[in-house]
Design a protein around this motif. Structure first.
Motif, PDB file in Angstrom:
ATOM      1  N   GLU A  75      -3.890  -2.525   6.305  1.00  0.00           N
ATOM      2  CA  GLU A  75      -2.801  -1.569   6.116  1.00  0.00           C
ATOM      3  C   GLU A  75      -1.493  -2.303   5.851  1.00  0.00           C
ATOM      4  O   GLU A  75      -1.189  -3.292   6.509  1.00  0.00           O
ATOM      5  N   LEU A  76      -0.752  -1.794   4.894  1.00  0.00           N
ATOM      6  CA  LEU A  76       0.603  -2.270   4.626  1.00  0.00           C
ATOM      7  C   LEU A  76       1.540  -1.096   4.845  1.00  0.00           C
ATOM      8  O   LEU A  76       1.306  -0.003   4.314  1.00  0.00           O
ATOM      9  N   ARG A  77       2.570  -1.318   5.641  1.00  0.00           N
ATOM     10  CA  ARG A  77       3.518  -0.256   5.960  1.00  0.00           C
ATOM     11  C   ARG A  77       4.944  -0.738   5.703  1.00  0.00           C
ATOM     12  O   ARG A  77       5.428  -1.669   6.341  1.00  0.00           O
ATOM     13  N   GLY A  78       5.590  -0.106   4.722  1.00  0.00           N
ATOM     14  CA  GLY A  78       6.978  -0.419   4.413  1.00  0.00           C
ATOM     15  C   GLY A  78       7.210  -1.869   4.017  1.00  0.00           C
ATOM     16  O   GLY A  78       8.270  -2.436   4.316  1.00  0.00           O
ATOM     17  N   ARG A  94       8.314  -4.949   2.201  1.00  0.00           N
ATOM     18  CA  ARG A  94       9.319  -5.361   1.217  1.00  0.00           C
ATOM     19  C   ARG A  94       9.352  -6.881   1.147  1.00  0.00           C
ATOM     20  O   ARG A  94       9.138  -7.559   2.150  1.00  0.00           O
ATOM     21  N   GLY A 134       8.930  -1.634  -0.606  1.00  0.00           N
ATOM     22  CA  GLY A 134       8.414  -0.644   0.341  1.00  0.00           C
ATOM     23  C   GLY A 134       7.025  -0.170  -0.010  1.00  0.00           C
ATOM     24  O   GLY A 134       6.834   0.978  -0.427  1.00  0.00           O
ATOM     25  N   ASP A 136       3.444   1.140   0.945  1.00  0.00           N
ATOM     26  CA  ASP A 136       2.672   1.815   1.981  1.00  0.00           C
ATOM     27  C   ASP A 136       1.262   2.024   1.442  1.00  0.00           C
ATOM     28  O   ASP A 136       1.082   2.711   0.433  1.00  0.00           O
ATOM     29  N   LEU A 137       0.282   1.442   2.137  1.00  0.00           N
ATOM     30  CA  LEU A 137      -1.062   1.456   1.580  1.00  0.00           C
ATOM     31  C   LEU A 137      -2.088   1.190   2.677  1.00  0.00           C
ATOM     32  O   LEU A 137      -1.878   0.350   3.548  1.00  0.00           O
ATOM     33  N   ALA A 138      -3.196   1.910   2.634  1.00  0.00           N
ATOM     34  CA  ALA A 138      -4.340   1.645   3.509  1.00  0.00           C
ATOM     35  C   ALA A 138      -5.543   1.328   2.631  1.00  0.00           C
ATOM     36  O   ALA A 138      -5.836   2.051   1.685  1.00  0.00           O
ATOM     37  N   GLY A 161       8.731  -4.757   7.030  1.00  0.00           N
ATOM     38  CA  GLY A 161       7.464  -4.043   7.037  1.00  0.00           C
ATOM     39  C   GLY A 161       6.392  -4.801   7.787  1.00  0.00           C
ATOM     40  O   GLY A 161       6.643  -5.866   8.369  1.00  0.00           O
ATOM     41  N   SER A 162       5.182  -4.265   7.779  1.00  0.00           N
ATOM     42  CA  SER A 162       4.092  -4.871   8.537  1.00  0.00           C
ATOM     43  C   SER A 162       2.794  -4.848   7.745  1.00  0.00           C
ATOM     44  O   SER A 162       2.571  -3.971   6.909  1.00  0.00           O
TER      45      SER A 162
END
Length: 252
Positions: free
Chosen positions: A2-5, A7, A22, A24-26, A59-60
């Motif tokens: 998972e990628l969240r926000g 940058r 930014g 956002d992806l699973a 992001g994470s």
């Protein structure tokens, strides 16, 4: 994964380059995702941040529930060796090692006892079980890329990242390599993320993500090569700088 926000910015102030804006992806387990976009769209930065090869500015990134964004370099290196696989355009095989030893290299680097049965199993899956004692220089380009795929799969990684894996191959050989990646997803529940510029390669994926200016701007599910090519043409047209009016210089 998972990628969240996520940058990624290079530089500061007016000269800063926003490579990712930014994301956002699973990425579900057992899926095949292709990533496409015009030159400079952020494809390589996306892959590097997702694989822990580069650190996001914000992001994470989570791998199987593990937050990897704040890991120190030693832990990241250990994670990449044990839980990620990589396939590159240039194969990146060690010419002095046999095919078998190239495949076993990730285990050695991870400090694990080399499992020759596992190496034989993945070499059989890519149709090279009879070539285990050969060296890369004795193989064709397509065979070398098959070895690279076997090497990527031998540790049963959470995610396999493929960076233009067919870029150095002819059309027929490229199809064989893409079929192997597809089979790894279907038969082994591998998760594959592939950066490519080739619409035909992208058509082997479950979905295609289109990047432009550091952001996901479009996606296709179960696409055909023609659909991917049409989207890429439209995306490139939208992101290409407008040509100056022919009378602009005269007016000045």
């Amino acid at each position: 994964m998972e990628l969240r926000g996520v940058r990624r910015q290079y530089g500061r102030g007016s000269g800063a380059v926003h490579a990712l804006r930014g994301i956002d992806l699973a990425l579900p387990r057992g899926s095949f995702t292709a990533v496409m976009g015009p030159s400079g769209s952020g494809k390589s930065t996306f892959l590097q941040c997702a694989a822990g090869l580069d650190r996001p500015t914000a992001g994470s990134v989570r791998l199987g529930g593990t937050e990897i964004t704040g890991m120190n370099e030693n832990k990241l290196t250990a994670l990449r060796r044990s839980r990620l696989g990589f396939v590159f355009q240039a194969f990146n095989l060690l010419p002095s090692l046999t095919v078998e030893h190239n495949v076993l290299l990730p285990m050695r680097l991870a400090g694990r006892r080399p499992d020759r049965e596992a190496a034989a199993r993945v070499l059989a899956q890519v149709g090279l079980e009879a070539h285990a004692r050969r060296r890369p220089g004795q193989l064709s380009g397509g065979q070398q890329q098959r070895v690279a795929i076997a090497r990527a799969l031998v540790t049963q990684p959470d995610v396999v990242f493929a960076d233009e894996p067919t870029g150095a191959l002819d059309t027929g050989t490229a199809a064989e390599v893409l079929t192997l990646l597809r089979q790894a997803v279907n038969d082994l529940s591998a998760t594959v993320v592939m950066v490519t510029h080739d619409p035909t390669a992208a058509s082997y994926a479950d979905r295609v993500l289109f990047l432009a200016d550091g952001a996901i701007t479009d996606r296709l599910v179960r696409p055909t090569a023609d659909q991917v090519a049409a989207r890429m043409t439209a995306l490139t047209a939208r992101t290409r700088p407008a040509a100056p009016h022919p009378m602009a210089g005269a007016a000045a």
